[in-house]
Structures are given as C-alpha cells and as structure tokens.
Design a protein around this motif. Structure first.
Motif, PDB file in Angstrom:
ATOM      1  N   ALA A 624       0.816  -1.221   0.000  1.00  0.00           N
ATOM      2  CA  ALA A 624       0.000   0.000   0.000  1.00  0.00           C
ATOM      3  C   ALA A 624       0.843   1.262   0.000  1.00  0.00           C
ATOM      4  CB  ALA A 624      -0.947  -0.007   1.202  1.00  0.00           C
ATOM      5  N   ARG A 875      -6.230   2.795   0.679  1.00  0.00           N
ATOM      6  CA  ARG A 875      -4.916   2.444   0.137  1.00  0.00           C
ATOM      7  C   ARG A 875      -4.823   0.937  -0.116  1.00  0.00           C
ATOM      8  NH1 ARG A 875      -1.136   6.651   0.912  1.00  0.00           N
ATOM      9  NH2 ARG A 875      -1.903   8.286   2.304  1.00  0.00           N
ATOM     10  N   THR A 876      -5.402   0.144   0.789  1.00  0.00           N
ATOM     11  CA  THR A 876      -5.390  -1.308   0.610  1.00  0.00           C
ATOM     12  C   THR A 876      -6.193  -1.689  -0.625  1.00  0.00           C
ATOM     13  OG1 THR A 876      -5.233  -1.589   2.997  1.00  0.00           O
ATOM     14  CG2 THR A 876      -5.869  -3.513   1.724  1.00  0.00           C
ATOM     15  N   THR A 879      -4.175  -0.977  -3.652  1.00  0.00           N
ATOM     16  CA  THR A 879      -3.165  -1.998  -3.915  1.00  0.00           C
ATOM     17  C   THR A 879      -3.799  -3.221  -4.569  1.00  0.00           C
ATOM     18  OG1 THR A 879      -1.962  -1.240  -1.975  1.00  0.00           O
ATOM     19  CG2 THR A 879      -1.333  -3.361  -2.882  1.00  0.00           C
TER      20      THR A 879
END
Length: 906
Positions: A624, A875-876, A879
């Motif tokens: 991330a 953010r995860t 990713t």
C-alpha cells in the motif's frame, strides 16, 4: 505562440497530449513528463492542450526562490491558502503551526499525505489535471510526491504532467524520470524551418524580408527567443513594411542570448510598469494581486493600469485567481536587472510588509531568505511566533533564519536534527545547556541531545547527561518528571528494563503533567511487552490513552499507544479487537497525515492478517505504501510478511523479490532485528531443501536477542527435524516460561513440548487452542506425523485431512504439496482431489478478494466507496486494484470494466 494566440508547430506532441486527455475523460489516468531547454515551448504546449479541457487544471511551478520551502509548487497549485474545504484547511493549519503532531514528526511529510488524499478526493468527483512546471527547481518532497502520483494514476482519473529542463540532473529527478516510461515522455527540440517561417510571419504581421529571416535564424529554432526578438524590434520601432510588402528591420545582429533578447524587449516598457513588474518578480513566477499590493505599497486600483499594460505586452498572464509571468525567464530577467544589494533590500521590505499584513509563514519566509535581515526587532518578534512552524515544515529555512538572529537555540538544535545534522545539533544544544537555560528549555535541549547521542551510538552519554540534569537544584516537579521520562526511555533503549520501570514510576509520582504521565505510562507499556506481560501492558495502554485524551501535543503518542494496543491485543489472541484498533489507527494516521504512524499501523495490520489467515489483504497492506517512505524496521517486517506468504503459496520468485527489497534496509537495522524477516529467510532455506541452514537463521536470531518468542516454535520444529534436541529443549523451556502471559504461548508450549516428546495428544491440543490458521495447520501436521510413527494410520489420516483443509483455505500450495508427499511416503491414501493448476494471469488468476473488488470496480465504485463497503483502507483497496490491473494486463479501471464486459459477452 503566434500573434493570434495559436500554437505554431508541435502537432505530434499536441496530439499525444490530446489523446491522454481523451483517455482521461473515460477515467484513465496517466503520468506524463515534458522535457526541453528553456524557452522551447514546454509550458505553452501543455497550456494549449489543457485550454479546451472541461476538467479542473491545478498548475503549480517550482522556482529558485522557493527551493528550501517543501511542497510549495503543490501548495500553490492546489490553492491551499485560498480554498475553504476541510482538507485544505487542515493543511493550512499545519503550515501555520496551529496543528501539532508530536515531537520529531515531519510536518512536510504530513502535508504531503494530506495533499495526496486531497487529490484522491478531488478525483472522486471526476477527472482532474495536475501540472507541476519547472520541476528542476522543485524541492525533494515535491519530486518525491510526484513520483508517488506517477504510480497512483492507475487508480484515479488524474493526468499528472511534469515539466522540466534537462539540467540540473538531480538524483531525485532522475528517479522520477525512471518512474515514467519513455513512451509517456515528450522531449521538445527546436522548431522545424517551416514552423519558424510560419511563426516569424505571424509575429511580424507579414512576410519577413531576407534580413529578418537571417536575424531570426540566430534564435536557433527556440520559439521564446524568436518571440522576444520580434517583440523587442516591434516595440523599438525597428520593424517596417517595404513597398514590396515585406516586413523589414533596421537591425543586423541577433541579441547574444535569449536572456539578452528578453531584457531588450523589457527596456521598451514604461517606467511605472517596469517598477510594478520588478516588485512582482520578488514574489515568484505566479502571485496574487493582494500580495503585489501589499509589497508595492499601492492599492489594487492603482496597480490596474500597470497590470493591464503588462498583460497587453505579453509579460503577464492569468493563472486561475493569480497572475503569472508568461515565462519564468521573463521574471528572472526582471529580477536580475536589480543589483544584489537592492534585491536584498527589496526582499526585506517585502517580508516586513507581508508580516504586517499577516501573510502565511511560508510566503514571508520566501522573502526572508534572500533578504538582508538579521536581528531586527520585527524579525525576532515574527520568528518567535513563526519558528516552531518553520522547524516542522521547513527546517533548512528555520536554521538559516535562527542563525541570523541568534535566537531560540533549542529550536535551532531541533531544526538541525530534523535536517539530518545530529552532530551540529548536539553542539548547539550543548552550548545552550552551558548557559543555564530556564527549566522548559533545559528539558527541550536534553530531549534533542538524547536523540542526537542515541543516533550517534552514544546513548550512555545521553543518559549520563540526563542524570546530571536531574540534580539541578530548584527544578520544578513538572520539568523533573519530564527529565525522568527521558531517562526512562534512554534506559529502555539500552535494554535496562528494571531501571526504565523505576524511573517511569518515579515520574508518575512526581506530577500530573499530561505529557510526562502519558510518556511514562508508555515506557511501562514497553517494559511489560519486553517481559511478555501482555495483560499488564494492556492496562498501562488504556491508562495512557485516557491521559493523552485529545491533547494536540500528544497526538503522535496517542497514535503510537493505539498501535501498540493493537499489537498487544493480538498477543492475547483477541484478534477481532486488534484488527479493529489497527484499522482505526490507520484511518486516524491518514487523517492527521502522520506517515510514520500510518506505516506502523499498516505493518501491525499486516502482521495481524498474517496470523489470522487474511493473506490476500496482508499482501495488499505490504504494497500500500512504497518502501522509501517507511522506517527500515517496518520495511523489513512488511517484506518478511510478504515473503513468508509467497513461500507458503509456492511462489519463491516473488518471495525472494521481497527479501531482496528488505535486504538494504536490514543492513541499516541489523539483519536479525526483525523476527518476521528472520523467519522468512529461514523459510527460504527450508524451501530450498536445507533445514540445517533454516535452523541456523533462527538460532542466530535467538543469539542476537531478537523478538525471540515469535521464532521459537519454528526453531523447535526445525531442531527436531534435524535431530538437534538440545536446541529444541532449550527453546521449549523458554516458551514454557511464558505460558501465563498469553493464551498463544500456552498453545505454543503444547506444540513445542509435543514436538520434542512426539506426543500427538499435546499437538492436537495445541491445534485446538490456537486462533492462528498457519500454526493450527502445522500442529495438525505434526500430530499426523506422530500418529504415523506409532502406526495409527486412521488417526494420522484424519489429522492430515484437517491440516490439508486449513492449508487449502490459506492457498498454501507448497504446504499442501509437502503434506501429500509425506502421506504417500507413509502409505496413507488421501481422499481423491482434482488438481487445478493456478493461473498466473487473467481473470482466473484473481484471488477471491480481488474478484470481489474487481466486480465493485466494474460497478463504478471508487476506492473509497469500495473501502467503506468492505471495511478496508482506501490504500489497501488501491493496492488490490493494482494487482488486478497487473494480472489482467490492462492499464486502468476503465479497462477492467471493458475486459469484464468482453468476458461476459464471450
């Protein structure tokens, strides 16, 4: 740009930019770099391309005056000081020093995180364009953030355009350039001869004579040079039309340089216009009319005629709600016309006027740096208020100004430390300590001195100085308590657990000061964790949170305490609570912009997900944030987690890439300083068929006093496997000494004793007690092996089946294959299974989590909307989307939807 305002030439380059803008309208982001010599038309090309777009364009520029002020191009481009939305106001408060995020925190890094979040939020409303001009003058924080944006454009509908000259070739610019593929870079060269002829005809207002053509040839195909040349001829009355209709000139020689051509043209401006423009040149490439009025001492109404004349002359142009010089070289020419001493005096007067007008700290500092200001009273008064904000945001600027005024040595030392000059910071702090400072400065100077000496590998000296300071007569209790806390932290860093506990306890008895109390409790938390007393640590954590409350001075500590709370809850096998706390802290760290705590929160979350079997999310957490923004120990832990998962999933190539990423950082913190990396390296040796080397990795880690408890179960397993019963017995005894501190160690003790004694009952009990899937599967596998040894095939088959089921849930292909080989060797038949080769590309290669997120992308949900629905970090999610893009071989979210539609129709 021709007289009618049309771009001449650059058709191919304009077509490429227009193509990226069309792709942006479909939601496809892009990172682009436009390069070329000064005056070649880089900015004009980008402005022309962006002129017709319906999307908002955020334009910021670097300049040599602002190089020491972090993120200025982006702060100006995003109009942080003039917009009223919550995110920009958060940034403005950080710049003004109104929001504090704790000692030692990098305000510039926090602001960068806010800017990144701001761009993501803006792009949820629709596509946007961010242009950063003159990147060659931008500070390292700006260039670093541009590099992150270049990677982020796959996730959001953002067209990032960087514009820069070929020199200077700074390392961070070279790194940014490598981030952007060659296919996405535009390099502008001289105009073609036919284009020069067209531009010259347009500028001259008719067909040029042979003499004018020869004169124009001296511009070497540089459009700005040519424009300034013709402009100076025209304003000087040195162009005329012959009887045959040709445009002729009386001049025989081209100005020796572009700068000379610009200067010559400026010479024909009225004196009052030139004076206003020179004042404007002090403010930078772009500026507000309000600042121009303050610095010039004129009203807006008085400025209007000069501004209009400058616009009509092509010197100034509009840039949103600001004015800007049509080209930075024009500003530089105006600026350099003034003698250095005069420039310095004007900057001083400009700074003073801005201070009196209450201008933001960064805008005043921009004038202070080149000004001839020392210890004048108005400067000292301003620094008293502004220095704390400057130390956090722009420590290099703070050092320069504090040295001039010879004030606030504790702030000067702090700024030097933040700049990465601990030796000089220690000298400043030591000198200030010898001057018998008041108690508040005494504590602050010792805090800085302790940091500097610890960084230099001299923590014992820092502790000795703190002990001497504690003997200062008449020291108020609050300051004595703070010194005690510093001494406790120093002892804890030296591994002196008992001394640290005693000093922290004494500090608690001295005062009710919130800072001292909260930090003393945190020392006791760490002491408890080092002793394996998780319940005790949790109690101290809860007390520390109550004390910290919502005190802005303790924001950083509160984040740190909550992260440790998540870790401690995990140690107690209270995983649901631990994951909830880690998630909350990740959100809080993102909100405050604390990148250090954000990386720690995500690392804690990754460790918890590794232990609870959420391996897909754990891998996403690792990716991330890039390694370069993380603390070295966090990088080692994160990539150790990822490598561990990849080895178990039979992907050694990726696993070893993670180990290679961690290797340089391991050199900084000590190879064995992070247990998870040590475990991953051991797993690498085991995967290669060398259990002796695998055990050696762990034994070396145990000898180096790493977080040994996490490595003990695997050390026992490998020691039994290679016949090293001495190591196995010693490690088992260590685990058994911890059984009262947490349920996980009770299960681990059963497992280790069961391995040593080959006791299948103990091993099954260990599997039943554990909440961690991988540990549970290993315990079932060991129990099955013990049953095989006693000839109990029926029990062995059942234990093998239970182990296989857990490994399958984890997609642990390597473990499944190993287990199958063990069963075959034992003559135990497995239940029939259909073998499926795992795809590495295409839709079939997506994990269940990735498939779910891909479906939500197809629905049109943003990362934040998906995160809210799945209770993940944006953010995860980002990713995961990057992994999906790579596996599908596409470049944008729009492409995912297109591929899904094609797949459904096929």
């Amino acid at each position: 740009m021709s007289r009618p305002g049309a771009l001449v030439g650059r058709g191919a380059e304009l077509a490429r930019l227009s193509g990226w803008l069309r792709a942006l309208s479909t939601g496809r982001g892009q990172a682009v770099l436009v390069e070329g010599e000064p005056g070649i038309g880089k900015s004009m090309l980008v402005r022309t391309a962006c002129a017709a777009t319906p999307f908002p364009v955020h334009w910021g520029s670097g300049d040599e005056l602002g190089q020491d002020l972090p993120l200025m191009p982006l702060l100006d481009g995003m109009r942080v000081h003039s917009a009223a939305d919550a995110r920009r106001q958060d940034i403005a408060r950080l710049l003004r020093g109104e929001t504090t995020i704790g000692h030692g925190m990098d305000v510039a890094t926090a602001i960068a995180e806010h800017l990144l979040a701001l761009l993501e939020e803006l792009c949820t409303d629709g596509p946007a364009i961010l242009v950063v001009d003159d990147l060659q003058w931008a500070d390292r924080h700006t260039v670093s953030l541009c590099g992150r944006l270049a990677r982020l454009v796959q996730q959001i509908p953002l067209l990032f355009i960087g514009i820069m000259r070929p020199v200077p070739r700074r390392a961070e610019l070279i790194s940014l350039r490598r981030t952007i593929p060659a296919a996405d870079r535009i390099r502008l060269s001289r105009l073609a001869d036919t284009e020069i002829e067209t531009l010259l005809t347009e500028l001259a207002g008719g067909t040029p004579s042979e003499r004018l053509r020869r004169l124009a040839a001296g511009a070497a195909g540089n459009p700005l040079y040519l424009t300034e040349l013709v402009g100076s001829l025209e304003r000087g009355g040195r162009l005329y039309t012959t009887e045959s209709g040709l445009v002729e000139t009386t001049v025989e020689r081209t100005p020796r340089s572009l700068s000379a051509a610009i200067t010559e043209r400026l010479g024909f401006l009225p004196a009052q216009v030139l004076e206003v423009l020179r004042v404007a040149a002090l403010l930078g490439t772009d500026f507000s009319v309000g600042d121009l009025a303050v610095v010039s001492g004129q009203t807006t109404a008085q400025l209007v005629p000069a501004i209009e004349d400058a616009r009509a002359s092509g010197i100034l142009t509009e840039a949103g709600d600001l004015l800007a010089f049509r080209h930075p070289l024009i500003r530089i020419a105006l600026y350099e016309q003034l003698p250095v001493a005069v420039r310095a005096a004007w900057h001083r007067d400009a700074a003073k006027a801005l201070v009196e007008a209450g201008a933001p700290v960064d805008r005043v500092a921009r004038q202070m740096l080149p000004a001839a200001v020392t210890d004048e009273q108005w400067v000292v008064r301003w620094l008293d208020k502004a220095a704390p904000a400057l130390v956090g945001h722009a420590p290099k600027v703070a050092v320069e100004l504090l040295r001039r005024t010879n004030t606030c040595p504790e702030l000067l030392a702090d700024a030097l430390y933040r700049m990465g000059e601990p030796a000089e910071a220690a000298v400043v702090a030591d000198r200030a300590l010898s001057d018998d400072p008041p108690p508040d400065r005494l504590v602050e100077l010792h805090r800085i001195m302790t940091q500097c000496r610890s960084l230099a590998g001299r923590p014992a000296e820092a502790l000795e100085a703190l002990q001497a300071a504690l003997q200062t007569p008449g020291l108020p209790s609050v300051h004595r308590a703070r010194l005690l806390v510093l001494a406790a932290r120093a002892n804890r860093g030296l591994g002196r657990v008992d001394e640290a506990e005693a000093l922290a306890t004494e500090a608690l008895d001295q005062t009710d000061d919130r800072w001292a109390t909260a930090w003393a409790l945190h020392v006791l938390v760490l002491v408890s964790m080092m002793r394996g007393a998780s319940d005790e640590a949790l109690a101290f954590l809860e007390r520390a949170l109550v004390v910290a409350g919502d005190d802005p001075e303790l924001t950083d500590l509160r984040l740190l305490v909550r992260i440790n709370q998540a870790v401690t809850l995990g140690d107690l096998d209270r995983y649901d609570e631990a994951i909830e706390v880690a998630g909350q802290m990740r959100q809080e760290a993102e909100r405050t912009g604390s990148l250090v705590r954000l990386t720690q929160a995500q690392s804690a979350m990754g460790q918890l997900l590794l232990e609870t079997g959420g391996w897909d999310h754990a891998l996403a957490e690792v990716d991330a944030l890039p390694a370069e923004v993380k603390d070295p120990s966090v990088v080692c832990c994160d990539h150790g987690i990822a490598a561990t998962i990849c080895f178990h999933r039979d992907d050694p190539e990726t696993a070893r890439r993670h180990l290679a990423t961690a290797a340089p950082y391991a050199d900084q913190v000590g190879l064995r300083a992070v247990a998870q990396l040590c475990l991953a390296r051991s797993l690498d040796a085991e995967y290669s068929g060398d259990p002796v080397a695998a055990l050696a990795e762990l034994v070396d880690g145990l000898a180096d006093k790493t977080e040994i408890e996490d490595m003990l179960p695997d050390a026992v397993r490998l020691a039994v496997q290679v016949g090293d019963l001495g190591t196995a017995t010693t490690a088992t005894a260590r685990i058994e000494s911890l059984v009262d501190s947490s349920p996980r160690w009770h299960a681990a003790a059963l497992y280790c004793r069961g391995l040593v004694d080959q006791d299948s009952t103990m091993l099954l009990a260990a599997a039943g007690e554990s909440e961690r899937p991988l540990f549970k599967a290993k315990a079932f596998e060991a129990a099955a092996t013990a049953f095989v040894a006693t000839g109990d095939s029926s029990s062995a088959r059942a234990a093998f089946a239970r182990a296989t089921a857990v490994y399958e849930d984890l997609a642990a292909a390597w473990d499944i294959a190993r287990l199958a080989a063990v069963q075959r060797a034992a003559g135990i038949r497995r239940a029939p299974r259909v073998a499926h080769k795992k795809a590495t590309h295409g839709w079939e290669s997506l994990t269940p989590t990735e498939s779910k997120i891909a479906a939500l992308v197809v629905e049109g949900l943003t990362n934040r909307q998906i995160a809210a629905r799945l209770f993940l970090s944006p953010r995860t999610v980002g990713t995961h989307v990057s992994h999906i893009l790579n596996k599908l071989g596409v470049n944008s979210r729009t492409d995912i939807a297109r591929e899904a539609s094609r797949r459904a129709s096929g």
